[in-house]
Design a protein around this motif. Sequence first.
Motif, PDB file in Angstrom:
ATOM      1  N   ASP A  19      52.797  50.687  42.210  1.00 18.34           N
ATOM      2  CA  ASP A  19      52.646  50.674  40.759  1.00 18.34           C
ATOM      3  C   ASP A  19      51.481  51.567  40.342  1.00 18.34           C
ATOM      4  OD1 ASP A  19      53.190  49.920  38.163  1.00 18.34           O
ATOM      5  OD2 ASP A  19      52.292  47.934  38.323  1.00 18.34           O
ATOM      6  N   THR A  20      51.471  51.970  39.090  1.00 15.51           N
ATOM      7  CA  THR A  20      50.398  52.818  38.552  1.00 15.51           C
ATOM      8  C   THR A  20      49.046  52.106  38.600  1.00 15.51           C
ATOM      9  OG1 THR A  20      51.980  53.879  37.072  1.00 15.51           O
ATOM     10  CG2 THR A  20      49.653  54.106  36.509  1.00 15.51           C
ATOM     11  N   TYR A  21      49.039  50.818  38.271  1.00 15.86           N
ATOM     12  CA  TYR A  21      47.800  50.047  38.209  1.00 15.86           C
ATOM     13  C   TYR A  21      47.680  49.133  39.421  1.00 15.86           C
ATOM     14  CZ  TYR A  21      47.918  51.657  33.415  1.00 15.86           C
ATOM     15  OH  TYR A  21      47.974  52.440  32.303  1.00 15.86           O
ATOM     16  N   LYS A  22      46.569  49.236  40.118  1.00 11.71           N
ATOM     17  CA  LYS A  22      46.327  48.440  41.319  1.00 11.71           C
ATOM     18  C   LYS A  22      46.069  46.982  40.940  1.00 11.71           C
ATOM     19  CE  LYS A  22      43.426  48.479  45.453  1.00 11.71           C
ATOM     20  NZ  LYS A  22      42.328  49.188  46.118  1.00 11.71           N
ATOM     21  N   LYS A  23      46.711  46.072  41.695  1.00  7.77           N
ATOM     22  CA  LYS A  23      46.539  44.638  41.486  1.00  7.77           C
ATOM     23  C   LYS A  23      46.355  43.981  42.852  1.00  7.77           C
ATOM     24  CE  LYS A  23      50.475  44.891  39.357  1.00  7.77           C
ATOM     25  NZ  LYS A  23      50.502  46.323  39.133  1.00  7.77           N
ATOM     26  N   ILE A  24      45.209  43.326  43.060  1.00  8.67           N
ATOM     27  CA  ILE A  24      44.931  42.592  44.285  1.00  8.67           C
ATOM     28  C   ILE A  24      44.892  41.109  43.919  1.00  8.67           C
ATOM     29  CG2 ILE A  24      43.308  42.209  46.188  1.00  8.67           C
ATOM     30  CD1 ILE A  24      44.485  45.009  46.216  1.00  8.67           C
ATOM     31  N   ALA A  25      45.566  40.296  44.727  1.00  6.47           N
ATOM     32  CA  ALA A  25      45.623  38.868  44.427  1.00  6.47           C
ATOM     33  C   ALA A  25      45.667  38.073  45.727  1.00  6.47           C
ATOM     34  CB  ALA A  25      46.855  38.565  43.586  1.00  6.47           C
ATOM     35  N   GLU A  41      41.464  41.221  41.667  1.00  3.99           N
ATOM     36  CA  GLU A  41      41.094  42.557  41.184  1.00  3.99           C
ATOM     37  C   GLU A  41      42.282  43.110  40.424  1.00  3.99           C
ATOM     38  OE1 GLU A  41      39.714  45.413  44.117  1.00  3.99           O
ATOM     39  OE2 GLU A  41      39.209  43.759  45.449  1.00  3.99           O
ATOM     40  N   SER A  42      42.001  43.846  39.342  1.00  7.43           N
ATOM     41  CA  SER A  42      43.117  44.390  38.586  1.00  7.43           C
ATOM     42  C   SER A  42      42.686  45.571  37.726  1.00  7.43           C
ATOM     43  CB  SER A  42      43.708  43.311  37.676  1.00  7.43           C
ATOM     44  OG  SER A  42      44.741  43.837  36.874  1.00  7.43           O
ATOM     45  N   GLU A  43      43.518  46.610  37.744  1.00  3.07           N
ATOM     46  CA  GLU A  43      43.351  47.732  36.826  1.00  3.07           C
ATOM     47  C   GLU A  43      44.224  47.537  35.584  1.00  3.07           C
ATOM     48  OE1 GLU A  43      44.307  51.157  39.197  1.00  3.07           O
ATOM     49  OE2 GLU A  43      42.383  51.107  40.244  1.00  3.07           O
ATOM     50  N   GLY A  47      47.997  42.718  31.518  1.00  2.89           N
ATOM     51  CA  GLY A  47      49.122  42.073  32.184  1.00  2.89           C
ATOM     52  C   GLY A  47      48.722  41.213  33.369  1.00  2.89           C
ATOM     53  N   TRP A  48      47.645  41.599  34.056  1.00  2.60           N
ATOM     54  CA  TRP A  48      47.179  40.898  35.254  1.00  2.60           C
ATOM     55  C   TRP A  48      45.664  40.683  35.172  1.00  2.60           C
ATOM     56  CZ3 TRP A  48      49.988  39.573  39.799  1.00  2.60           C
ATOM     57  CH2 TRP A  48      51.348  39.836  39.729  1.00  2.60           C
ATOM     58  N   PRO A  49      45.174  39.850  34.244  1.00  2.00           N
ATOM     59  CA  PRO A  49      43.727  39.653  34.134  1.00  2.00           C
ATOM     60  C   PRO A  49      43.140  38.954  35.365  1.00  2.00           C
ATOM     61  CG  PRO A  49      44.903  38.265  32.560  1.00  2.00           C
ATOM     62  CD  PRO A  49      45.922  39.100  33.247  1.00  2.00           C
ATOM     63  N   VAL A  50      41.941  39.373  35.749  1.00  2.00           N
ATOM     64  CA  VAL A  50      41.244  38.772  36.884  1.00  2.00           C
ATOM     65  C   VAL A  50      41.051  37.283  36.621  1.00  2.00           C
ATOM     66  CG1 VAL A  50      39.058  38.754  38.164  1.00  2.00           C
ATOM     67  CG2 VAL A  50      40.127  40.919  37.542  1.00  2.00           C
ATOM     68  N   ASN A  51      41.206  36.489  37.659  1.00  2.00           N
ATOM     69  CA  ASN A  51      41.095  35.028  37.653  1.00  2.00           C
ATOM     70  C   ASN A  51      42.289  34.323  37.020  1.00  2.00           C
ATOM     71  OD1 ASN A  51      38.633  34.867  39.052  1.00  2.00           O
ATOM     72  ND2 ASN A  51      37.520  35.289  37.164  1.00  2.00           N
TER      73      ASN A  51
END
Length: 68
Positions: A19-25, A41-43, A47-51
């Motif tokens: 994906d364009t935006y990195k999302k670590i979970a 972590e999220s760029e 759509g994917w806010p941290v916590n």
Amino acid sequence: MDFMRAQFVGKDVQVYPNDTYKKIAKVIDINPAGVTFLVTESEDSKGWPVNSIKFVAFSASLNFTLAQ
């Protein structure tokens, strides 16, 4: 399903790695319907806010890989 749980529950993954935006979970749970994540972590802060806790169904073309 048991193999996936053993491999991923409690570990950090990159969700939708291409994906364009990195999302670590962190994987919280895996069940037959999909995966529950805790975003660490999220760029993509809208759509994917941290916590936040996100559930993604396997039917949503879910893919993820262990985070590096």
